[in-house]
Each structure stands twice: as structure tokens, then as C-alpha cells.
Write an enzyme that holds these catalytic residues in place. Structure first.
Site, PDB file in Angstrom:
ATOM      1  N   SER A 272       0.828  -1.127  -0.201  1.00 43.39           N
ATOM      2  CA  SER A 272       0.003  -0.052   0.076  1.00 43.39           C
ATOM      3  C   SER A 272       0.993   1.033  -0.188  1.00 43.39           C
ATOM      4  O   SER A 272       1.747   1.681  -0.955  1.00 43.39           O
ATOM      5  CB  SER A 272      -1.046  -0.165   1.102  1.00 43.39           C
ATOM      6  OG  SER A 272      -1.850   0.896   1.011  1.00 43.39           O
ATOM      7  N   ASP A 463      -8.053  -5.999  -5.751  1.00 40.59           N
ATOM      8  CA  ASP A 463      -7.974  -4.748  -5.341  1.00 40.59           C
ATOM      9  C   ASP A 463      -8.325  -3.635  -6.053  1.00 40.59           C
ATOM     10  O   ASP A 463      -8.025  -3.582  -7.074  1.00 40.59           O
ATOM     11  CB  ASP A 463      -6.262  -4.704  -4.908  1.00 40.59           C
ATOM     12  CG  ASP A 463      -6.256  -3.230  -3.955  1.00 40.59           C
ATOM     13  OD1 ASP A 463      -7.093  -2.894  -3.339  1.00 40.59           O
ATOM     14  OD2 ASP A 463      -5.019  -3.008  -3.994  1.00 40.59           O
ATOM     15  N   HIS A 525      -6.129  -6.334  -1.675  1.00 43.04           N
ATOM     16  CA  HIS A 525      -5.155  -5.507  -1.394  1.00 43.04           C
ATOM     17  C   HIS A 525      -4.046  -6.178  -0.636  1.00 43.04           C
ATOM     18  O   HIS A 525      -3.041  -6.139  -0.544  1.00 43.04           O
ATOM     19  CB  HIS A 525      -5.864  -4.381  -0.816  1.00 43.04           C
ATOM     20  CG  HIS A 525      -4.949  -3.154  -0.347  1.00 43.04           C
ATOM     21  ND1 HIS A 525      -4.275  -2.508  -1.411  1.00 43.04           N
ATOM     22  CD2 HIS A 525      -4.268  -2.651   0.698  1.00 43.04           C
ATOM     23  CE1 HIS A 525      -3.469  -1.657  -0.867  1.00 43.04           C
ATOM     24  NE2 HIS A 525      -3.522  -1.502   0.303  1.00 43.04           N
TER      25      HIS A 525
END
Length: 550
Positions: A272, A463, A525
Site C-alpha cells: 500500500s 484490489d 489488497h
């Protein structure tokens, strides 16, 4: 999420040695005054104070934001970040204390007789306090564990870490630093939710994880920047570059205490917003010639690294072009298409003039125009296949982790000094955003990394927030000597022997000139959460040197 934009969750650590100190119990400490809340200057006041310097460029950009999001100013307020309550533990409670000043005082002669510091870097202001964790106390794993704090004494910053030795060969296996994103999310989230030695169930009980990445590597989980997780400070960190100095100091002092690990290969991994962190942190390490950090590669999962290349792929991912059904209706998809040119123009201005005055408007406009429509649907931004449930971060398991890490006996076993734990600090998230860090072009550091170490970019393909389309696009657009050959390289199958003993294709990979991109099928994710066996498979392959060309 109940914030201006989605906070990126990570989504997104060792024996005695030199500089060990004999510790004596200190006298009873004097009561510490109640910490005062830290008031962070309103970024918009700062904008107004100095706007004239960039009026031609930033003025036009800000007018654009005000025209398209007229209520944005009424939603902004000065940020007050409460100082965490803490109780400093006496030195006698720590197994080792490593003083940066002792290390900085060490000089050696090179082959030509020239004197230089044994280890580069400004380390005098740092100490590392280390506690040996009894594995039987918490039942997380049977391996050797250490926890503790890096203290930046000059700036009242205290970063928490938790280290787990490899289950396989601690003195032969590599060491990995794991970083969650946010910005503002604890790496202990990644530890218990994704790739660490245990998970936490609804009974707030630890369960053994057979697919932990410490199956074949030792791992440091680090809560950074300060005021994330168990870390604390009276100060604020609001940009990635500032955080890099602290990470370099922690690793240097850690490997000074535990020389047996410093001889092993070292890798930085994260997800991320770690797509911002990792290029900067790796560059900081490689900048130093005399270091005890044996950096061999970096791994970035579902990262935000090059917004200019990645933001065009929010509409395709939300509207059915990423391998999954559309989440949005045609009108919303068209609205995102219409907003894209202005968004890219703003990001380009941020790239041209890296300042709060150009980068903040780009973040506000683009996140509202391109992430906002998806956010309003109630779908999980970390997995297009599911709805958002449980909490603002869409996974009820995160509540279990928070409850576990707030247990007094857990905090006592780890030597924790703060009064409470939270998985993500949204004040930090907003602070990074308001200081323009979100849109800055940290991908520009990657070519210099590729000249020295391999770089892996992997992405779970379900994601939305840092989707595989955008990550593939920025790697193919990256300007470096191997650009053309990487861009034209075909995607090839990633396979493993699954739990049923059958050969399974779990993703695709392309690689050339030290750069590797992986698409992991049926993962969101947090790829190791959705695909634990596949994640351990590709992590072990990568750490063993597959796809490396340096």
C-alpha cells in the site's frame, strides 16, 4: 471510510553481541507530566501565508479544486493530534540497550590508511532498547523473539518493533523488514492479519499460521511513522523522507546488537503506502557506503508509487475492465472519465513542483473524483468482490487484533510503553495528505535502486485502491535502461503445488533487468490474507534469488 480519502491499509523484525550494556535499576522515576495535545498548524493557513510564491501555478490548481469541490474548505479544520499517554519503562527492564553515540564514535582505517567512521550516518541521537520476549508467554510462535523501541532522543520519537526469528535456519535465512501502509497503519496488522506467525480469532486467541513468511526468513515488524500502533511521540512526522532516517537508525543499531543476522541477506517488504516508503527507505540505506545493512532487494505489494501512471486505472478497475464485474453504473464511469484529464494535469503539476501547494490540490481533487464514486457504493475498496463490513477498514478481524494488542498481559510481555493500541491512526493519514506527500513521484528513485538491487512489484488482482492495472502500468512506463525490454516482456504463469497436491496457476509474472511484476489471481489488497499459500510461495522464490539479475 470516514475521512477525506480512503486510508490505505497496509493496505499495506536475535542473541547477545557488541555494545551490550550492564543495566542497573534506576531510582524511582519522578512522575511524568500529562502530555499535551500536539497542535499541527492548519495546512491551509500555511497555504495562504506563502501562496504568492507559486501563484501562477498553484493558484490555478487551487481555483480548479474550489470550482469542482466547492465545500472542501468548510470540511477542513486545523489538525490537533493528541499526544499518546505513555509510561517509560526503566532501563533495568530491557535485555539490551544499544547507544547510537557509541557506534558513531567508532573509527576504522581503510586500505589506504584513511580514517572513516565504521558505520555511516548521524546516529548519536538514537538508542535502541531491546527486550527478549518469552515465546511461551504469548504463544504466538516458538521461535526466538525480540521487541523494543528505537528512541530518537533529540526529537522525542519512539518507534516500536517486534522481531521473529526464522522457523527454518535463523543463521542462514534472510531477514525481512515488513512495513504496512496507510499512511498511519500498524505493521502488527500485517503480522496478525496477513503474513506473520499467528492470526487472532473472534475469541481473541492466537492461532498458528503455517504460511507465515517467517517459515524461511526472520522478520522485523515495525510500527512507523511515530504515533502508529505502539509507537509514540510528542512530535509529528508528515512525510516519507523524514521517516527514512529513523528506519536507517533502527536497522543499523539492530544489526549492531545482533551481528549474526547482519551477515544474512536483508530485504524490505511492504504494501500500500509502503509503495512510497520503500523506494525512499532503500535509497537511504544504499546512500551510505559504510553500513551493516546487507540490502539485497525490495518487495512492494499493491503499492501507491507513481500516481500519474496509476490513477488512470481507477475507472477501468471499477467499471469491469480489471477482470471482475463492474461495480459502478455507466454514468459514474463516464464521470470518472470526464474527471481524469484535470486530475492528471494536477498530478503533473505536483511532479513538476513538489510542494504542498501543488500536490495537496491534486490529492483532494483526484481522490474525490476517482476514488469517491467507488467509495459511495459501500463496496470493499480492498477487494472488489465483497462489501465493506466490520469497520471503516472493512475487515472485522482487525477489531480482534486491536482487542488482543490492548490486553495488559500482551503489552507487558512486549515492554509496551503506551496506554493503548489502535490499528490505524487517521490523524497521521490526513497529516501526510495535507502536507502533499500522497501524490509525490517517489517512483523516480526506483531506477537507481534497479542499478543495484532487484525490485519486485506484486499485486492481488481484486484490489481497487492500488489495483494491478495501475501497478503494471507504472512498471511498464518506468524510465530506466531496461525499460523497453521489460515493457515488451510477456506475462508467464506462476505455478505451485497446492494443498491437494495438484499443480495450480496462481498468477502471472514478467521480469527483466532487475524489475519484476506479478499479478496474483483472486487476491485483494492484502494478498497474503487472501492467498496465503501462493504468497509464501512467491516470497520464498523471490528471497532465494529467482528473477534477480544483479
Amino acid at each position: 471510510m470516514k475521512s477525506l480519502v480512503l486510508g490505505l491499509l497496509v493496505g499495506s523484525a536475535i542473541a547477545s553481541g557488541p555494545l551490550q550494556h550492564v543495566l542497573h535499576a534506576p531510582p524511582d522515576p519522578e512522575p511524568k507530566p500529562e502530555p499535551e495535545p500536539q497542535v499541527v498548524k492548519d495546512p491551509f493557513e500555511e497555504l495562504r501565508d506563502t501562496f504568492d510564491r507559486l501563484r501562477n501555478k498553484a493558484g490555478d490548481i487551487w481555483d480548479d479544486v474550489m470550482d469542482n469541490i466547492p465545500n472542501i474548505m468548510s470540511n477542513m479544520r486545523p489538525l490537533t493530534i493528541p499526544a499518546k499517554k505513555f509510561t517509560r519503562r526503566p532501563d533495568s527492564e530491557w535485555t539490551h540497550i544499544v547507544r547510537g553515540a557509541d557506534l558513531e564514535a567508532l573509527w576504522v582505517d581503510d586500505e589506504s590508511g584513511y580514517k572513516h567512521r565504521k558505520i555511516d550516518g548521524k546516529l548519536a541521537q538514537y538508542d535502541l532498547r531491546i527486550k527478549a520476549v518469552d515465546p511461551s508467554d504469548l504463544g504466538i510462535d516458538k521461535v526466538k523473539q525480540y521487541s523494543g523501541y528505537l528512541d530518537d532522543n533529540a526529537n522525542d520519537k519512539h518507534l516500536f518493533f517486534w522481531f521473529f526469528e526464522s522457523r527454518n535456519d535463523p543463521f542462514g535465512d534472510p531477514v525481512v523488514l515488513w512495513l504496512n501502509g496507510g499512511p498511519g497503519c500498524s505493521s502488527l496488522t500485517g503480522m496478525f492479519f496477513e503474513l506473520g506467525p499467528a492470526s487472532i480469532d473472534e475469541n481473541i486467541t492466537a492461532n498458528y499460521n503455517p504460511y507465515s513468511w517467517n517459515s524461511n526468513s526472520s522478520i522485523i515488524f515495525l510500527d512507523q511513522p511515530v504515533n502508529v500502533g505502539y509507537s509514540y511521540s510528542s512530535q509529528a512526522v508528515s512525510d516519507t523522507v523524514t521517516a527514512a532516517k529513523d528506519v536507517y537508525a533502527l536497522l543499523t543499531l539492530f544489526f549492531t546488537q545482533f551481528r549474526q543476522y547482519s551477515a544474512q541477506d536483508f530485504h524490505i517488504a511492504g504494501e500500500s503506502y509502503a509503495g512510497h516508503y520503500i523506494p525512499v527507505f532503500a535509497s537511504e540505506i544504499l546512500h551510505h557506503n559504510n553500513t551493516n545493512i546487507n540490502l539485497q532487494s525490495v518487495l512492494i505489494g499493491n503499492g501507491l508509487t507513481d500516481p500519474l501512471s496509476q490513477y488512470p486505472f481507477y475507472r477501468p478497475m471499477a467499471c469491469g475492465d480489471g477482470g471482475y464485474p463492474s461495480v459502478l453504473d455507466s454514468q459514474s464511469c463516464q464521470s470518472m472519465d470526464n474527471a481524469l484529464p484535470r486530475c492528471l494535469s494536477m498530478i503533473k503539476s505536483c511532479y513538476d513542483i513538489e510542494s504542498t501547494f501543488t500536490c495537496l490540490p491534486a490529492s483532494i481533487y483526484c481522490n474525490n473524483a476517482l476514488i469517491g464514486p467507488y467509495q459511495k457504493t459501500g463496496r470493499n475498496p480492498y477487494d472488489v468482490r465483497t462489501n465493506c463490513t466490520g469497520n471503516d477498514l472493512c475487515y472485522p478481524q482487525l477489531n480482534y487484533i486491536t482487542e488482543y494488542l490492548n490486553k495488559p498481559h500482551v503489552m507487558r510481555s512486549l515492554g509496551v510503553e503506551v496506554d493503548s493500541y489502535e490499528s490505524c491512526n487517521m490523524d497521521i493519514n490526513r497529516n501526510f495528505l495535507f502536507h502533499g506527500d500522497w501524490m509525490k513521484p517517489y517512483h523516480r528513485l526506483v531506477p537507481s535502486l534497479l542499478a543495484r538491487i532487484p525490485v519486485l512489484i506484486y499485486a492481488g488482482d481484486a484490489d481497487f485502491i492500488c489495483n494491478w492495472l495501475g501497478n503494471k502500468a507504472w512498471t511498464e512506463a518506468l524510465e530506466y535502461p531496461g525499460h523497453a525490454k521489460f515493457a515488451e516482456a510477456p506475462m508467464e504463469n506462476l505455478t505451485m503445488i497446492n494443498s491437494q497436491g495438484k499443480n495450480e496457476v496462481f498468477g502471472e509474472v514478467k521480469s527483466h533487468s532487475n524489475l519484476t511484476f506479478m499479478r496474483i489471481f483472486k487476491a485483494g489488497h492484502m494478498t497474503p490474507f487472501d492467498s496465503p499459500q501462493a504468497s509464501l510461495e512467491f516470497a520464498n522464490s523471490w528471497l532465494s534469488g529467482e528473477w534477480s539479475e544483479v
